[in-house]
Structure formats: C-alpha cells, structure tokens
Write a protein that holds these residues in place. Structure first.
Motif, PDB file in Angstrom:
ATOM      1  N   VAL A 294       1.698  -1.066   4.335  1.00 23.51           N
ATOM      2  CA  VAL A 294       1.402  -2.015   5.420  1.00 23.51           C
ATOM      3  C   VAL A 294      -0.080  -2.367   5.441  1.00 23.51           C
ATOM      4  O   VAL A 294      -0.472  -3.537   5.501  1.00 23.51           O
ATOM      5  CB  VAL A 294       1.832  -1.412   6.777  1.00 23.51           C
ATOM      6  N   TYR A 295      -0.932  -1.333   5.381  1.00 23.59           N
ATOM      7  CA  TYR A 295      -2.375  -1.497   5.543  1.00 23.59           C
ATOM      8  C   TYR A 295      -2.986  -2.321   4.403  1.00 23.59           C
ATOM      9  O   TYR A 295      -3.924  -3.087   4.617  1.00 23.59           O
ATOM     10  CB  TYR A 295      -3.026  -0.120   5.599  1.00 23.59           C
ATOM     11  N   PHE A 296      -2.437  -2.163   3.188  1.00 19.53           N
ATOM     12  CA  PHE A 296      -2.917  -2.941   2.045  1.00 19.53           C
ATOM     13  C   PHE A 296      -2.161  -4.258   1.880  1.00 19.53           C
ATOM     14  O   PHE A 296      -2.750  -5.287   1.533  1.00 19.53           O
ATOM     15  CB  PHE A 296      -2.767  -2.140   0.742  1.00 19.53           C
ATOM     16  N   GLY A 297      -0.849  -4.222   2.117  1.00 22.41           N
ATOM     17  CA  GLY A 297      -0.006  -5.362   1.779  1.00 22.41           C
ATOM     18  C   GLY A 297      -0.106  -6.536   2.731  1.00 22.41           C
ATOM     19  O   GLY A 297      -0.212  -7.695   2.309  1.00 22.41           O
ATOM     20  N   ILE A 298      -0.088  -6.278   4.039  1.00 21.42           N
ATOM     21  CA  ILE A 298      -0.078  -7.380   4.998  1.00 21.42           C
ATOM     22  C   ILE A 298      -1.382  -8.184   4.983  1.00 21.42           C
ATOM     23  O   ILE A 298      -1.341  -9.422   5.016  1.00 21.42           O
ATOM     24  CB  ILE A 298       0.250  -6.861   6.410  1.00 21.42           C
ATOM     25  N   PRO A 299      -2.567  -7.548   4.934  1.00 20.20           N
ATOM     26  CA  PRO A 299      -3.789  -8.361   4.849  1.00 20.20           C
ATOM     27  C   PRO A 299      -3.822  -9.276   3.626  1.00 20.20           C
ATOM     28  O   PRO A 299      -4.294 -10.416   3.717  1.00 20.20           O
ATOM     29  CB  PRO A 299      -4.899  -7.303   4.786  1.00 20.20           C
ATOM     30  N   GLN A 300      -3.317  -8.792   2.474  1.00 22.99           N
ATOM     31  CA  GLN A 300      -3.258  -9.651   1.291  1.00 22.99           C
ATOM     32  C   GLN A 300      -2.356 -10.849   1.559  1.00 22.99           C
ATOM     33  O   GLN A 300      -2.697 -11.989   1.220  1.00 22.99           O
ATOM     34  CB  GLN A 300      -2.720  -8.858   0.099  1.00 22.99           C
ATOM     35  N   TRP A 301      -1.186 -10.584   2.161  1.00 23.94           N
ATOM     36  CA  TRP A 301      -0.260 -11.671   2.443  1.00 23.94           C
ATOM     37  C   TRP A 301      -0.885 -12.670   3.418  1.00 23.94           C
ATOM     38  O   TRP A 301      -0.739 -13.893   3.254  1.00 23.94           O
ATOM     39  CB  TRP A 301       1.033 -11.088   3.028  1.00 23.94           C
ATOM     40  N   LEU A 302      -1.570 -12.192   4.445  1.00 23.84           N
ATOM     41  CA  LEU A 302      -2.191 -13.082   5.426  1.00 23.84           C
ATOM     42  C   LEU A 302      -3.202 -14.015   4.772  1.00 23.84           C
ATOM     43  O   LEU A 302      -3.320 -15.187   5.146  1.00 23.84           O
ATOM     44  CB  LEU A 302      -2.877 -12.260   6.520  1.00 23.84           C
ATOM     45  N   VAL A 421      -0.269   1.401  -3.727  1.00 29.11           N
ATOM     46  CA  VAL A 421      -0.742   0.327  -4.607  1.00 29.11           C
ATOM     47  C   VAL A 421       0.299   0.036  -5.684  1.00 29.11           C
ATOM     48  O   VAL A 421       0.589  -1.126  -6.003  1.00 29.11           O
ATOM     49  CB  VAL A 421      -2.097   0.706  -5.236  1.00 29.11           C
ATOM     50  N   ALA A 422       0.875   1.103  -6.244  1.00 27.72           N
ATOM     51  CA  ALA A 422       1.903   0.925  -7.273  1.00 27.72           C
ATOM     52  C   ALA A 422       3.142   0.246  -6.696  1.00 27.72           C
ATOM     53  O   ALA A 422       3.726  -0.662  -7.315  1.00 27.72           O
ATOM     54  CB  ALA A 422       2.261   2.280  -7.877  1.00 27.72           C
ATOM     55  N   VAL A 423       3.551   0.667  -5.500  1.00 29.08           N
ATOM     56  CA  VAL A 423       4.728   0.067  -4.858  1.00 29.08           C
ATOM     57  C   VAL A 423       4.497  -1.412  -4.585  1.00 29.08           C
ATOM     58  O   VAL A 423       5.368  -2.254  -4.845  1.00 29.08           O
ATOM     59  CB  VAL A 423       5.060   0.815  -3.552  1.00 29.08           C
ATOM     60  N   LEU A 424       3.324  -1.760  -4.076  1.00 34.06           N
ATOM     61  CA  LEU A 424       3.024  -3.162  -3.785  1.00 34.06           C
ATOM     62  C   LEU A 424       2.996  -4.004  -5.055  1.00 34.06           C
ATOM     63  O   LEU A 424       3.401  -5.177  -5.041  1.00 34.06           O
ATOM     64  CB  LEU A 424       1.677  -3.268  -3.061  1.00 34.06           C
ATOM     65  N   THR A 425       2.535  -3.410  -6.148  1.00 36.24           N
ATOM     66  CA  THR A 425       2.545  -4.127  -7.431  1.00 36.24           C
ATOM     67  C   THR A 425       3.967  -4.451  -7.855  1.00 36.24           C
ATOM     68  O   THR A 425       4.262  -5.544  -8.346  1.00 36.24           O
ATOM     69  CB  THR A 425       1.849  -3.286  -8.517  1.00 36.24           C
ATOM     70  N   LEU A 426       4.867  -3.497  -7.642  1.00 30.72           N
ATOM     71  CA  LEU A 426       6.270  -3.695  -8.031  1.00 30.72           C
ATOM     72  C   LEU A 426       6.981  -4.653  -7.080  1.00 30.72           C
ATOM     73  O   LEU A 426       7.731  -5.525  -7.522  1.00 30.72           O
ATOM     74  CB  LEU A 426       6.999  -2.351  -8.055  1.00 30.72           C
ATOM     75  N   THR A 427       6.754  -4.508  -5.780  1.00 37.82           N
ATOM     76  CA  THR A 427       7.475  -5.357  -4.821  1.00 37.82           C
ATOM     77  C   THR A 427       6.947  -6.792  -4.807  1.00 37.82           C
ATOM     78  O   THR A 427       7.683  -7.716  -4.464  1.00 37.82           O
ATOM     79  CB  THR A 427       7.379  -4.779  -3.397  1.00 37.82           C
ATOM     80  N   ALA A 428       5.690  -6.994  -5.180  1.00 40.31           N
ATOM     81  CA  ALA A 428       5.130  -8.351  -5.186  1.00 40.31           C
ATOM     82  C   ALA A 428       5.797  -9.227  -6.229  1.00 40.31           C
ATOM     83  O   ALA A 428       5.935 -10.434  -6.050  1.00 40.31           O
ATOM     84  CB  ALA A 428       3.620  -8.297  -5.420  1.00 40.31           C
ATOM     85  N   GLY A 429       6.206  -8.617  -7.343  1.00 39.22           N
ATOM     86  CA  GLY A 429       6.883  -9.386  -8.379  1.00 39.22           C
ATOM     87  C   GLY A 429       5.990 -10.393  -9.067  1.00 39.22           C
ATOM     88  O   GLY A 429       6.451 -11.458  -9.487  1.00 39.22           O
ATOM     89  N   GLY A 430       4.714 -10.117  -9.179  1.00 40.98           N
ATOM     90  CA  GLY A 430       3.792 -10.993  -9.903  1.00 40.98           C
ATOM     91  C   GLY A 430       2.962 -11.893  -9.020  1.00 40.98           C
ATOM     92  O   GLY A 430       1.958 -12.434  -9.458  1.00 40.98           O
ATOM     93  N   ALA A 431       3.349 -12.083  -7.764  1.00 35.81           N
ATOM     94  CA  ALA A 431       2.580 -12.946  -6.862  1.00 35.81           C
ATOM     95  C   ALA A 431       2.797 -12.504  -5.427  1.00 35.81           C
ATOM     96  O   ALA A 431       3.910 -12.125  -5.039  1.00 35.81           O
ATOM     97  CB  ALA A 431       2.997 -14.405  -7.027  1.00 35.81           C
ATOM     98  N   VAL A 432       1.732 -12.558  -4.633  1.00 37.53           N
ATOM     99  CA  VAL A 432       1.825 -12.192  -3.224  1.00 37.53           C
ATOM    100  C   VAL A 432       2.522 -13.322  -2.472  1.00 37.53           C
ATOM    101  O   VAL A 432       2.084 -14.473  -2.517  1.00 37.53           O
ATOM    102  CB  VAL A 432       0.424 -11.946  -2.633  1.00 37.53           C
ATOM    103  N   GLY A 433       3.614 -12.997  -1.790  1.00 34.29           N
ATOM    104  CA  GLY A 433       4.347 -14.023  -1.069  1.00 34.29           C
ATOM    105  C   GLY A 433       5.360 -13.413  -0.131  1.00 34.29           C
ATOM    106  O   GLY A 433       5.443 -12.187   0.025  1.00 34.29           O
ATOM    107  N   GLY A 436       7.922 -10.883  -1.745  1.00 31.63           N
ATOM    108  CA  GLY A 436       7.343  -9.576  -2.031  1.00 31.63           C
ATOM    109  C   GLY A 436       7.171  -8.741  -0.775  1.00 31.63           C
ATOM    110  O   GLY A 436       7.475  -7.541  -0.764  1.00 31.63           O
ATOM    111  N   LEU A 437       6.702  -9.368   0.310  1.00 24.16           N
ATOM    112  CA  LEU A 437       6.514  -8.634   1.554  1.00 24.16           C
ATOM    113  C   LEU A 437       7.859  -8.203   2.123  1.00 24.16           C
ATOM    114  O   LEU A 437       7.984  -7.125   2.715  1.00 24.16           O
ATOM    115  CB  LEU A 437       5.761  -9.498   2.567  1.00 24.16           C
ATOM    116  N   ARG A 438       8.886  -9.051   1.927  1.00 21.75           N
ATOM    117  CA  ARG A 438      10.228  -8.671   2.392  1.00 21.75           C
ATOM    118  C   ARG A 438      10.722  -7.448   1.630  1.00 21.75           C
ATOM    119  O   ARG A 438      11.288  -6.520   2.225  1.00 21.75           O
ATOM    120  CB  ARG A 438      11.191  -9.843   2.197  1.00 21.75           C
ATOM    121  N   ARG A 439      10.481  -7.409   0.308  1.00 20.64           N
ATOM    122  CA  ARG A 439      10.876  -6.235  -0.475  1.00 20.64           C
ATOM    123  C   ARG A 439      10.093  -4.996  -0.050  1.00 20.64           C
ATOM    124  O   ARG A 439      10.624  -3.883  -0.040  1.00 20.64           O
ATOM    125  CB  ARG A 439      10.677  -6.514  -1.967  1.00 20.64           C
ATOM    126  N   THR A 440       8.835  -5.189   0.317  1.00 20.22           N
ATOM    127  CA  THR A 440       8.042  -4.070   0.822  1.00 20.22           C
ATOM    128  C   THR A 440       8.659  -3.524   2.109  1.00 20.22           C
ATOM    129  O   THR A 440       8.740  -2.307   2.307  1.00 20.22           O
ATOM    130  CB  THR A 440       6.593  -4.510   1.092  1.00 20.22           C
TER     131      THR A 440
END
Length: 474
Positions: A294-302, A421-433, A436-440
C-alpha cells in the motif's frame, strides 16, 4: 527466569513513567525519520552527483544494514548494557551524518548511510530492553511505554516527508543529515539523565563478554540476511539468481552452527520451541508486506494514473499515517482489555477490508474524498497490528531476549518491505495502472485472509501464551 514469571512481576496497573519511555523514544525516532526523509531527497542527491545511477542504493544500503544489525544490537545491549549500546548508536549516527554531509562522491554517501544504519539499529532493541528492565525492577507494566515508542515512530514517519521536503527545499539535501545531530544530542542527554533499571544498564567485562561472542554465528547471520536482502532488492531490475545458493548455504550453516554453539548468537532451538515468538515474527513479516504494498504502490499509482505531483500524492497518503497513530492508541486499549487475539483480529480484519477497497474502488474516476477514505481505512491495520504484535512479542520473551527479539522484528519488517517491491513488480504487469493496483488489492485480500485464519485458530495467543512460553524456556 521464565517469560511467565517476568510478566507477572510487571503485572500492575502502574505504567512505566513517561520520562523513561520518552527518553528511549527520542533515539528510536531516528530510523523512521531518516527512512521517510530520504525518499524526498533522492532527486536532489542525484542532481548533486550528476547521475541517478546507484542512487537507489542509498536507501537499500540503509535498510539492509539496519535489518542485519538490529538483532546484534539487541544482543550487545544485554552483554554490555542497553544504555551504553544505545548511546554508542547515537554517536555513530552523528559521525555518519557528518560523513554524509561532506561526502565527495556517491560511494562515500552510501558508506555514510551504511554507518547510519548501524547506529540506528541500536535504538529500538535497546529501548525495549531498558523499558523492560525498568518495569521489572519497579513492578510496572510496559504496555504504555511500548505504545509511546510505536506512536512516536509512526508520528515521525508521517511527518518525515513533509519535514524532509521543507529542509531540502530550504537548505539543500545535506540538511536531512544535519537534523540528526541535535536529535541525537537531545536523546543522549535524556537517556543519561534517567534510571533505566538494572537490566538495561548492567556493567560487563569487555574481555569476558568478547570471549562469549558467537563470532561465527554472527558472520553466518550477516551473510544470510545480506544475501536475502540483496536478492530482494535486485528484483526491482535484474534478479541476481546466483545469490539464492549463497543464501541457502549460509542459512543452512547458520542453523546448524547455532544449534550446537555453547552460547549462540540466536538460539535457534529456543526459537523453535517458543512458537508464539516464531508465529509473531512470521505474522509481522506478512503484515508489513501488505502495508508496504500500500505504502509504495498507491503513491506511484496516484502520480502515474491520476497525474498528481509528489507532494499531492504524499498528502493523499497522509491519512494512512494519521489514522495509524490513532489506531495504535486504540489498539493498545483493546490489547489491555481483551488481549492479543482480539487486537490482531481487529487489525487483520481491517487489513482485509482495506484490500477489498483497493481491489474494487473505481480509482480513476473516484472523487478525491473517496481516495482519502480508502487511505484512512488502510491506516487502521497499520496501527492496530503493529501494537498488537509488539506487545505480544514483549510478553513471550524474557528481559534478556526482548532486545534481540525486537531486532528480529525489525529485520522481518524490512524483509517484508523488500518483498513488497517484488510483489508490486509482479502485480503491475509492466506498467503502473488500475489493473495492477487491483491485482495488488487481491493479493492483500489473500494474505489478510490467511493471517485472519491464523489469528482465529492460533494456539499461541490468549491465556495459554505465558504457560506455554514458560514451559518452552524452562
């Protein structure tokens, strides 16, 4: 002395005084302060040294060093006196801050942050040892002091990016290091002026203590944790697969040696017998894994999807930290009245709800108020689970073990951060969107459901904890 016996001596309604918990908290805030400020200074540091290459290693070096050294700092506090090790850590922080301020190259700055990580690793483990030492000497309960430590850390972590941005914008990136010196000085004065209890300030013969140090065990532990952290960090770009055999070999040798050492650095056999402690550390790692997703993934998505600036994204995430502080105090009350199982059930259920919101809310079109509500809900499990796990860890360890145990707590939390970080790399699927956040969110739901089942069916919580722990340590 067993854990049950020790907790019994401190089973009163009188808390450890604020002058003790406050003094120990002054140094313990250095780690969250530096970890949060460095994130807003990275761009300025890269511009200063003319290249972004290797900049991420500043943060990684600090995290790896702190993860490796925290359990060792707790053990050294038992051997040489928790207050002594605490103050030495403050001195190392000052030296590292000066070295980093005048670093002529990026390599020197990374080295300074390694030294900074070593210094900061001394504080939380030995703060816990001093709190427990005082509680047992004067018959107090340490829960309130633990809450003070957690609340101070979370408050500083919440304000760190704002303070760091102000310092960098006004005085330059070096100022995030300058701030450590007055904080360390205040902490040294505070900790030297209070009575921290016999267990936190025992004299030790240096020669006698050095002869009992498990040098080989420490070396194998360093190689094991460092190789694991390096591999996890490498998942951001090109995985270093060759490190896995190094990790496996070092880990295997570490367990083999610690089972046979006369005075092991980390008593693996006792750790296996103390199932409550082992379960708490495992639960902590998974909880922090979800938190950092959450702490790493949501700010990137925003920033990538909603087009927010770094400051706007940080402000949107502020409810996570703010609610986390309130949830910590709320969780402390739940723990005092209902115990570990209820506290962790509440925190883990809130994590499950947070995962559902991340996975289902239509974020691209949602009003900002909806995003703020989602962020606020995600702050609840952060505070409640943190205070629940730390209190449980305190209950199932003796005063001589709690420093090393809280060091391991910090180690597994950093492992969880790098796994995120590894999980976010896998769930992003190549691009932040959105996808990817839904998979997270789905990933968080699965982990939270497993944690919830563990809390409900665990035999290592509730009235049996002290009896089982006493039997395993006897």
């Amino acid at each position: 002395m067993t854990a049950g016996a020790e907790t019994g001596t401190a089973n009163t309604s009188r808390p450890v005084p604020l002058r003790i918990s406050g003094a120990t908290a002054t140094g313990s805030v250095l780690q969250p302060l530096n970890s949060s400020m460095i994130t807003v200074a990275i761009v300025a540091i890269g511009a200063n040294f003319g290249s972004a290459t290797g900049i991420s290693w500043i943060i990684s070096a600090m995290y790896i060093t702190t993860a490796v050294c925290s359990p060792m700092a707790g053990r050294l506090g038992v051997m040489f006196g928790a207050r002594r090790v605490f103050v030495i850590g403050l001195l190392l922080v000052c030296v590292a801050s000066l070295l980093g301020t005048f670093a002529p190259s990026l390599a020197w700055l990374i080295a300074a942050y390694v030294l900074l990580g070593i210094g900061m690793s001394a504080h939380l483990p030995n703060a816990m040892t001093m709190v427990r030492g005082y509680a047992e000497r004067y018959g107090c309960q340490p829960r309130t002091a633990i809450t003070t430590l957690v609340v101070c850390s979370q408050s500083v972590a919440a304000l760190g990016p704002t303070l760091g941005g102000l310092l960098v914008g006004t005085f330059g990136w070096q100022s995030i290091l300058w701030i450590n010196i007055p904080v360390a000085a205040i902490s040294a004065i505070a900790i030297l002026r209070v009575d921290v209890g016999f267990a936190g300030d025992r004299p030790a013969s240096v020669c006698a203590a050095v002869r009992t140090i498990d040098i080989l065990g420490i070396a194998l532990f360093v190689v094991t944790i460092t190789s694991l952290m390096l591999f996890l960090v490498s998942l951001r770009a090109t995985p270093l697969w060759w490190i896995i055999p190094v990790f496996a070999l070092a880990g295997g040798l570490f367990i083999y040696w610690e089972r046979r050492a006369a005075d092991p650095f980390l008593d693996v056999a006792a750790l296996q017998q103390n199932r409550a402690l082992t379960a708490t550390l495992g639960r902590t790692m998974l909880t922090y894994l979800c938190f950092y997703c959450v702490y790493f993934g949501i700010p990137q998505w925003l920033q990538y999807v909603r087009g927010m600036s770094a400051i706007e994204a940080g402000l949107t995430m502020l409810p996570v930290a703010g609610v986390g502080i309130v949830a910590t105090m709320f969780g402390s009350r739940i723990y005092r009245r209902y115990g570990a199982r209820t506290t962790l059930f509440v925190g883990t259920f809130a994590l499950l709800i947070g995962g559902v919101l991340v996975a289902t809310v239509e974020r691209s079109t949602a009003p900002i108020v909806v995003l703020l509500i989602v962020a606020a809900v995600l702050g609840i499990p952060n505070g409640v689970n943190n205070i629940g796990n730390q209190n449980l860890l305190n209950e199932v360890t003796t005063v001589d073990e709690v420093g090393t145990a809280i060091g391991m707590y910090r180690t597994v939390s950093f492992v969880g951060a790098n796994l995120a970080v590894a999980v976010l790399t896998l769930t992003a699927g190549g691009a932040v969107g959105d996808a990817g956040l839904r998979r997270t969110g789905v990933f968080i739901i699965v982990v939270a459901a497993l944690l919830l089942a563990g809390v409900v069916f665990s035999r290592n919580m509730g009235p049996r904890v002290e009896r089982d722990t006493a039997r395993s340590l006897s």
